[in-house]
Design an enzyme around this catalytic site. Structure first.
Site, PDB file in Angstrom:
ATOM      1  CG  HIS A  46     -69.769 121.874  20.302  1.00 33.93           C
ATOM      2  ND1 HIS A  46     -70.326 121.831  21.557  1.00 33.93           N
ATOM      3  CD2 HIS A  46     -70.673 121.301  19.467  1.00 33.93           C
ATOM      4  CE1 HIS A  46     -71.508 121.264  21.492  1.00 33.93           C
ATOM      5  NE2 HIS A  46     -71.749 120.928  20.233  1.00 33.93           N
ATOM      6  CD  GLU A  49     -72.199 123.120  15.870  1.00 38.41           C
ATOM      7  OE1 GLU A  49     -73.390 122.734  16.016  1.00 38.41           O
ATOM      8  OE2 GLU A  49     -71.218 122.383  16.073  1.00 38.41           O
ATOM      9  CG  HIS A  50     -74.255 125.007  20.712  1.00 36.46           C
ATOM     10  ND1 HIS A  50     -75.253 124.495  21.505  1.00 36.46           N
ATOM     11  CD2 HIS A  50     -73.607 123.938  20.201  1.00 36.46           C
ATOM     12  CE1 HIS A  50     -75.212 123.175  21.489  1.00 36.46           C
ATOM     13  NE2 HIS A  50     -74.209 122.810  20.705  1.00 36.46           N
ATOM     14  CD  GLU A 126     -74.006 118.921  22.347  1.00 36.72           C
ATOM     15  OE1 GLU A 126     -73.705 118.405  21.261  1.00 36.72           O
ATOM     16  OE2 GLU A 126     -74.001 120.157  22.539  1.00 36.72           O
TER      17      GLU A 126
END
Length: 417
Positions: A46, A49-50, A126
């Site tokens: 993840h 992905e950022h 997040e």
């Protein structure tokens, strides 16, 4: 028509031409997700992905977004337990631009050290956001306790400790291992010129490198327990987990019918019995989380704290009814129609088709046509429902998570019918 091409370097390309469409969707799938992460690197998929949106050797982060959005398109990404996907939906005359941008992100991101630190803070925020969102948190608590200790139980976002420890070198090493051609699927659906796209792909992608083979995960052991988290909220959020099946299991169509009948819409058993007839919940639905090694059949409900016990009892009662008596012929046939109808309606979307095709190639190494899927649904019998429901709705393999207000936290919950 759906076509599959394997480029000389190993990238699989799935294209579906839709001449009536104004748009096209381009998806780049990486066959890696949070399920293979080491504990100390939990969240790295993840994190990457950022990071790929933060700039490449050819584009700044602003230029990445502008290239797609300036003509009305959209660009995004998501990370799952077993895959990572980058995608853009654009006008049909912009497919070449979208493909160039996405592949630039995947192969040429720079992972600048300053941006790593910046994005680390974004991800930590997040994580806090999800912890403050009870309908998200309750699902995370369920899978963490239901498959405790198994890699699939790890949160996709990671946890504070693991995210704080991931370094730029960790990111680059992970990308070098898994972001390589034979671990990548490009799926395109819409109105585009296939020859132009294939020529572009052959020009852009020239390197060939074998991916580290993604390890096969063991079948997770089910941990039947109740997990309760107290929050400063008004409603209680309930999540049930039952032993599901693998996404590779042909019984997935049988499982889908059970899912639809129990909680797949306003006509479902749980919605009718618990919301419409008794008014005990605002929302209640079933869902399936299917992976290569196993799966979870789940139920989510949101209710007033004083109604939690009754909601649990009524849900377990419906499990028992299906397990013992199966489905009526009417709801069985209606569920088939609902599944096929949803598939056909969804197929009008280029994003839906690109996603369906890419995911099928990822898991089955072939694309399943709409006709093949509908035929598989039609072949499910009542005997299949009876057989699978006895396995899938066996409360011996039942876990439950509850996020509730402080003053309403129960001392104990019964999971018996």
């Amino acid at each position: 028509m759906i076509k599959k091409t394997i480029l000389p370097n190993g990238i699989r390309v799935i294209t579906e031409y839709m001449p009536e469409a104004y748009s096209s969707t381009v998806m780049v799938w990486i066959d890696v997700g949070s399920g293979i992460e080491k504990i100390e690197l939990n969240g790295i998929c993840h994190f990457i992905e950022h990071m790929v949106f933060k700039g490449t050797q050819n584009r700044t982060s602003e230029h990445i977004v502008q290239a797609i959005e300036c003509t009305g398109g959209s660009i995004n990404a998501f990370t799952e337990k077993e895959t990572t996907c980058y995608y853009a939906k654009v006008l049909s005359n912009q497919v070449s631009v979208a493909l160039d941008v996405l592949l630039d992100m995947v192969f040429n991101s720079v992972y600048d050290g300053k941006n790593v630190e910046l994005e680390r803070q974004v991800i930590l925020e997040e994580i806090k956001m999800y912890e403050d969102t009870p309908d998200e948190l309750v699902h995370d608590l369920l899978i963490r306790s239901f498959w405790k200790g198994h890699p699939l139980s790890q949160p996709i976002t990671g946890i504070k400790e693991s995210i704080s420890g991931i370094t730029r070198d960790d990111i680059i090493d992970f990308v070098d291992k898994y972001y390589v051609p034979n671990n990548i699927i490009v799926s395109i659906a819409g109105n585009f010129d296939e020859d132009t796209i294939m020529n572009q792909l052959n020009e852009i992608i020239c390197q060939h490198k074998e991916a580290i083979k993604t390890p096969e995960l063991p079948i997770p052991t089910v941990n039947s327990e109740v997990k309760i988290c107290e929050k400063e909220i008004e409603q209680s959020h309930i999540c049930f987990g039952l032993k599901g099946i693998s996404i590779l299991d042909q019984d997935r169509y049988t499982s889908a019918i059970i899912d639809v009948c129990l909680g797949g819409g306003m006509a479902s058993r749980l919605f009718q019995e618990i919301r419409e007839k008794r008014g005990l919940v605002y929302s209640i639905n079933t869902y399936e989380a299917l992976y290569r090694s196993s799966g979870i059949f789940g139920v989510y409900a949101c209710a007033s704290p004083v109604n939690v016990d009754e909601v649990i009892k009524l849900t377990l009662d419906e499990f028992e009814k299906v397990r013992e008596s199966g489905l009526s012929n009417n709801e069985f046939e209606q569920a088939k129609l609902q599944l096929k109808g949803s598939l056909l309606i969804g197929s009008e979307s280029t994003k839906y088709r690109a996603s369906k095709n890419g995911r099928a190639e990822l898991y089955f190494n072939k694309v399943l046509t709409i006709e093949e899927i509908c035929d598989s649904i039609d072949k499910v019998t009542q005997d299949d429902i009876q057989r699978l429901s006895k396995h899938m709705l066996d409360t011996k393999y039942l876990g439950l998570s509850l996020v509730c207000p402080y003053e309403f936290a129960p001392k104990e919950l019964s999971l018996s019918c």
